[in-house]
Design a protein around this motif. Structure first.
Motif, short mmCIF file in Angstrom:
data_model
loop_
_atom_site.label_atom_id
_atom_site.label_comp_id
_atom_site.label_asym_id
_atom_site.label_seq_id
_atom_site.Cartn_x
_atom_site.Cartn_y
_atom_site.Cartn_z
N GLU B 141 0.81 -1.23 0.00
CA GLU B 141 0.00 0.00 0.00
C GLU B 141 0.85 1.28 0.00
OE1 GLU B 141 -3.02 -0.26 -0.76
OE2 GLU B 141 -3.15 -2.42 -0.47
N PRO B 142 1.90 1.37 0.82
CA PRO B 142 2.70 2.62 0.80
C PRO B 142 3.28 2.92 -0.59
CG PRO B 142 3.25 1.33 2.73
CD PRO B 142 2.38 0.47 1.88
N GLU B 143 3.68 1.89 -1.31
CA GLU B 143 4.24 2.09 -2.65
C GLU B 143 3.15 2.56 -3.62
OE1 GLU B 143 5.20 -0.61 -0.82
OE2 GLU B 143 7.24 0.13 -0.52
N TYR B 144 1.96 1.94 -3.50
CA TYR B 144 0.86 2.37 -4.37
C TYR B 144 0.50 3.84 -4.08
CZ TYR B 144 -0.10 -2.37 -6.05
OH TYR B 144 0.00 -3.60 -6.65
N PHE B 145 0.48 4.19 -2.78
CA PHE B 145 0.16 5.57 -2.41
C PHE B 145 1.22 6.54 -2.97
CE2 PHE B 145 0.71 9.16 0.56
CZ PHE B 145 -0.51 9.79 0.35
N ALA B 146 2.47 6.15 -2.82
CA ALA B 146 3.56 7.01 -3.32
C ALA B 146 3.44 7.20 -4.83
CB ALA B 146 4.91 6.38 -2.95
N LEU B 443 -7.16 5.22 -5.83
CA LEU B 443 -5.90 4.53 -5.52
C LEU B 443 -5.16 5.25 -4.38
CD1 LEU B 443 -3.86 2.27 -6.42
CD2 LEU B 443 -2.80 3.97 -7.88
N ALA B 444 -5.13 6.59 -4.47
CA ALA B 444 -4.43 7.37 -3.44
C ALA B 444 -5.11 7.21 -2.09
CB ALA B 444 -4.40 8.84 -3.85
N GLU B 445 -6.43 7.36 -2.06
CA GLU B 445 -7.15 7.31 -0.78
C GLU B 445 -7.07 5.93 -0.13
OE1 GLU B 445 -11.40 7.70 -0.97
OE2 GLU B 445 -11.58 7.55 1.21
N ILE B 446 -7.40 4.92 -0.91
CA ILE B 446 -7.48 3.58 -0.33
C ILE B 446 -6.10 3.06 0.08
CG2 ILE B 446 -8.20 1.18 -0.77
CD1 ILE B 446 -10.45 3.36 -0.36
N SER B 447 -5.08 3.34 -0.76
CA SER B 447 -3.75 2.86 -0.38
C SER B 447 -3.24 3.60 0.86
CB SER B 447 -2.76 2.99 -1.54
OG SER B 447 -2.73 4.29 -2.03
N LEU B 448 -3.63 4.88 1.02
CA LEU B 448 -3.22 5.61 2.23
C LEU B 448 -3.90 5.02 3.47
CD1 LEU B 448 -1.87 8.07 3.68
CD2 LEU B 448 -3.97 9.33 3.21
N ARG B 449 -5.22 4.88 3.37
CA ARG B 449 -5.96 4.40 4.56
C ARG B 449 -5.60 2.95 4.89
NH1 ARG B 449 -11.94 5.60 3.03
NH2 ARG B 449 -12.40 4.63 5.03
N ARG B 450 -5.51 2.13 3.86
CA ARG B 450 -5.18 0.72 4.09
C ARG B 450 -3.74 0.59 4.60
NH1 ARG B 450 -6.89 -2.36 -0.95
NH2 ARG B 450 -9.01 -1.97 -0.28
N GLY B 451 -2.87 1.38 4.01
CA GLY B 451 -1.45 1.35 4.42
C GLY B 451 -1.28 1.78 5.86
N MET B 452 -2.01 2.84 6.25
CA MET B 452 -1.93 3.33 7.64
C MET B 452 -2.46 2.27 8.61
SD MET B 452 -0.59 6.35 7.93
CE MET B 452 -1.20 7.16 9.38
N ARG B 453 -3.50 1.60 8.18
CA ARG B 453 -4.07 0.54 9.01
C ARG B 453 -3.04 -0.60 9.18
NH1 ARG B 453 -6.12 -1.26 13.06
NH2 ARG B 453 -7.08 -3.30 12.98
N MET B 454 -2.41 -0.96 8.07
CA MET B 454 -1.42 -2.05 8.10
C MET B 454 -0.22 -1.67 8.97
SD MET B 454 -1.60 -3.12 4.10
CE MET B 454 0.04 -3.75 4.02
N ALA B 455 0.12 -0.37 8.95
CA ALA B 455 1.28 0.09 9.72
C ALA B 455 0.90 0.47 11.14
CB ALA B 455 1.90 1.29 9.01
N ILE B 467 11.40 1.54 -1.61
CA ILE B 467 10.82 1.99 -2.89
C ILE B 467 9.83 3.14 -2.65
CG2 ILE B 467 9.50 1.29 -4.93
CD1 ILE B 467 10.49 -1.59 -4.46
N GLY B 468 8.90 2.93 -1.73
CA GLY B 468 7.89 3.95 -1.46
C GLY B 468 8.51 5.25 -0.98
N GLY B 469 9.46 5.15 -0.06
CA GLY B 469 10.13 6.33 0.50
C GLY B 469 10.87 7.11 -0.58
N THR B 470 11.54 6.39 -1.47
CA THR B 470 12.29 7.06 -2.55
C THR B 470 11.32 7.81 -3.47
OG1 THR B 470 13.84 5.23 -2.46
CG2 THR B 470 14.03 6.69 -4.36
N ILE B 471 10.22 7.15 -3.82
CA ILE B 471 9.24 7.81 -4.70
C ILE B 471 8.68 9.06 -4.00
CG2 ILE B 471 7.05 7.56 -5.97
CD1 ILE B 471 7.58 4.53 -6.09
N LEU B 472 8.37 8.94 -2.71
CA LEU B 472 7.83 10.10 -1.97
C LEU B 472 8.83 11.25 -1.92
CD1 LEU B 472 5.93 8.56 1.09
CD2 LEU B 472 4.94 9.80 -0.83
N LEU B 473 10.09 10.90 -1.68
CA LEU B 473 11.14 11.93 -1.60
C LEU B 473 11.28 12.65 -2.94
CD1 LEU B 473 13.36 13.07 0.33
CD2 LEU B 473 14.94 11.49 -0.76
#
Lengths: 168, 499
Positions: B141-146, B443-455, B467-473
């Motif tokens: 999810e974090p990668e999809y959100f990024a 995609l942005a909303e669900i991956s954020l909410r689902r990712g936050m839940r998973m984390a 991967i996700g962190g690099t894309i966000l940066l």
């Protein structure tokens, strides 16, 4: 000055902000389903967007007022009403009527009528084109979409249903 | 090596070549007509494959898939009505280029880049399918959100000097994407207690409405002044080598992005085209020209969507997971011949796998010729006066919107977005951000909410993943760079005025 302000993008900003505010209150009606401990619920994302939209609308209004005070608003941004608006309103009315009547009259009968009216509205005056293209195109679409692709185009009701059944 | 040679002979048999050529042509035709698309065409062709050799049948289906992915761009470029969702972005620059009298050039770039993107992904797929599949599985999810966020930041670049307006348009798109049933809690959102909006806003009717119906309404208002637009003869011009070399980095980058996104299950060629376009804007030396009809704006999405078509075959063939709607249908093609796609297929039927790789390669080359034939056919319609063409486009738009789910709701959505598109054009709001946000919003909303839940609500999980962190940066840096560039340009403009 006030007239220019009212006619400019401030109106648009105000509409955006008002719509965002209304929808923000609408988010309170979302069912409060506490699946994930109340965090990031179904209203979280819409509210985030709506707050951003209100802030952006305020920013747009501020920029516009600043520009108007400096006399920088171009004439094209003002809202004007002219005879062209009548054509626009006629086109909108024609489309809305077509879509409204489509389930009642059906695609086969209504589409050529709508196309003839639309072509005339757009300035077409050649009778040969006006009375050939709508029928040929409608027939072609009906055959391709209903016979080959099995798309159930609206058939209409009553007598129109019977007419549609002759082809699909 | 023997398997490769046997597969080569299999593909280059007259029957197989005819099926591939016919499939590519049918795919391009289906893609070019709004309302028809490659999943529909592939599904309809499955029964015809019953009597064929399994390899021949599957080659036909994959050729339709390749052709259909490109076909949509023909109507997107010529009439601003994308024939298929994958071609939505192509119209952003393709239609303005066609309006400026360069429709043939726009079509040529689209055909060539689609072919190159497709060929690239097939080569990659043939060489490292299993490795790519394992990378795809590491995406969470974090990668999809990024990824979604990276594409959404394109809005800042697309607005030109009207950044606030572009962001407002983006907000409208994001908001429209929230309409319907919340996929995480099943709560109804903005349905106003009715059933019509429960299914949400499909972006295809919205797109057709905002661009095509909006344009028709603008023309209706302008009257004969606009219908007098000069229409020249359109003949497809493939780009010269020197023009392709100018686009080499755009094509290469888009091919890599398209292939990678295609591999991700459930993301598909449409998102790939949007991300490819956003990256083209990000890396371009002249981002402000995007949306005005430039070659990069056509090359990026077209390379990306066809590369994604090849990429989507990777999870299908290696894991048995469909990467897109059409590949889900192609699974049916495997099943009717008693095969189950997945790792065992490489062991049990290696010849078939390699035949499919080669067939996709050949289909992309045939697509080049099929594309030119169909583009020539459709180009003739541009010679017709707008007073005749406009109502015809509207009817196709209506049928296209209706055909998505055989529902009048989609047609009304198209009309509503037509009015929104008209108002946005009238008041100088860019429309592209609205569509980009509508496509990527969920995609942005669900991956954020689902990712936050998973984390367990720990935001650092989004930031510190490789991967996700690099894309966000990278996203943050480019966003700040874009805003800084705009502020700097504005201050320069003010300085020059006061001097």
């Amino acid at each position: 000055m006030l007239k220019a302000l009212l006619k400019s993008e401030v109106i648009i900003s105000a509409i955006c902000a008002a719509a965002a505010l209304y929808l923000f209150f609408e988010t309170q009606t979302f069912a409060n389903i506490d699946v994930y401990g109340g965090k990031l619920g179904s209203d979280f994302w819409p509210r985030l967007i709506l707050v951003s939209m209100m802030a952006l609308s305020a920013g747009l209004a501020y920029n516009t007022i600043k520009d108007v005070l400096k006399g920088k608003i171009p004439e094209a941004n003002n809202i004007k009403f002219s005879s062209a608006n009548i054509r626009f309103i006629a086109a909108v009315a024609l489309i809305a009527t077509y879509l409204g009547l489509l389930p009642v009259i059906g695609f086969l009968v209504l589409t050529p009528v709508m196309m003839i009216a639309f072509m005339y509205l757009l300035g077409e005056r050649s009778k040969a084109w006006i009375f050939s293209i709508p029928f040929v195109l409608t027939l072609g679409i009906v055959l391709v979409f209903t016979k080959l692709m099995y798309v159930p185009l609206p058939r209409g009701m009553g007598i129109f249903l019977k007419i549609s059944h002759l082809l699909y | 090596m023997e398997i490769w040679l046997a597969s080569l002979l299999n593909v280059f048999s007259p029957v197989a070549l005819m099926l591939i050529a016919g499939g590519a042509l049918a795919g391009v035709m289906l893609g070019a007509i709004p309302g028809l698309n490659s999943p529909m065409g592939t599904a309809l062709l499955i029964p015809f494959t019953f009597a064929m050799e399994p390899a021949n049948g599957l080659m036909l289906l994959t050729a339709v898939y390749c052709g259909g992915t490109f076909g949509g761009s023909i109507s997107a470029i010529l009439f601003n009505v994308p024939g298929a969702p994958e071609a939505s972005v192509t119209g952003f620059d393709g239609y303005p280029m066609a309006k400026s009298g360069k429709a043939g050039k726009a079509l040529g770039i689209a055909i060539m880049c689609s072919c190159l993107g497709g060929l690239f992904s097939v080569i990659v797929m043939s060489l490292i399918s299993p490795q790519l599949a394992s990378v795809a599985l590491s995406f969470s999810e974090p990668e999809y959100f990024a990824l979604a966020l990276a594409a959404l930041t394109l809005i800042a670049s697309l607005g030109g000097d009207k950044m606030i307006k572009a962001f407002i348009a983006g907000c409208i798109g994001l908001l429209a994407a929230t309409i319907g049933i919340d996929p995480m809690t099943s709560a109804e959102r903005f349905t106003f207690d009715g059933d019509a909006l429960m299914g949400g806003i499909n972006f295809i009717p919205a797109l057709i409405g905002a661009f095509a119906v909006g344009e028709i309404l603008m023309t209706a208002e302008a009257g004969l002044k606009k219908t007098g637009e000069a229409v020249t003869k359109v003949s497809t011009e493939l780009p010269k080598i020197i023009e392709l070399l100018k686009l080499k980095w755009t094509i290469l980058r888009s091919a890599v992005i398209g292939t990678m996104i295609g591999i991700l299950p459930g993301v598909g060629a449409t998102t790939a085209a949007f991300v490819g376009y956003s990256e083209a804007v990000r890396w371009s030396k002249h981002p402000r020209k995007f949306g005005t009809g430039i070659a990069e704006g056509i090359a990026a999405p077209e390379t990306c969507n066809n590369a994604a078509a090849g990429g989507a075959m990777v999870p299908l063939l290696t894991l048995g997971i469909p990467g897109s709607a059409t590949t889900a249908v192609i699974i049916g093609g495997f099943m009717v011949h008693g095969m189950q796609p997945g790792p065992m297929l490489f062991i049990n039927q290696p010849g078939l796998m390699y035949s499919l790789f080669i067939a996709m390669f050949v289909a992309n080359i045939f697509m080049l010729f099929s594309g030119m034939i169909v583009a020539k056919l459709f180009s003739n319609f541009r010679k017709i006066r707008y007073s005749i063409l406009g109502p015809c486009i509207f009817v196709f738009a209506t049928v296209g919107a209706f055909g998505i789910s055989n529902s009048m709701v989609d047609v009304w959505i198209m009309f509503a977005f037509g009015l929104i598109g008209y108002a946005m054009k009238k008041f100088d709001f860019p429309i592209a951000p609205l569509i980009i946000a509508l496509v990527l919003g969920e995609l942005a909303e669900i991956s954020l909410r689902r990712g936050m839940r998973m984390a367990d609500w720990d935001i650092s999980d989004f930031i510190f993943r490789p991967i996700g962190g690099t894309i966000l940066l990278l996203t943050l840096i480019t966003l700040l760079f874009t805003i800084y560039g705009k502020v700097k340009r504005k201050s320069k403009f003010v300085d020059s005025k006061t001097a």
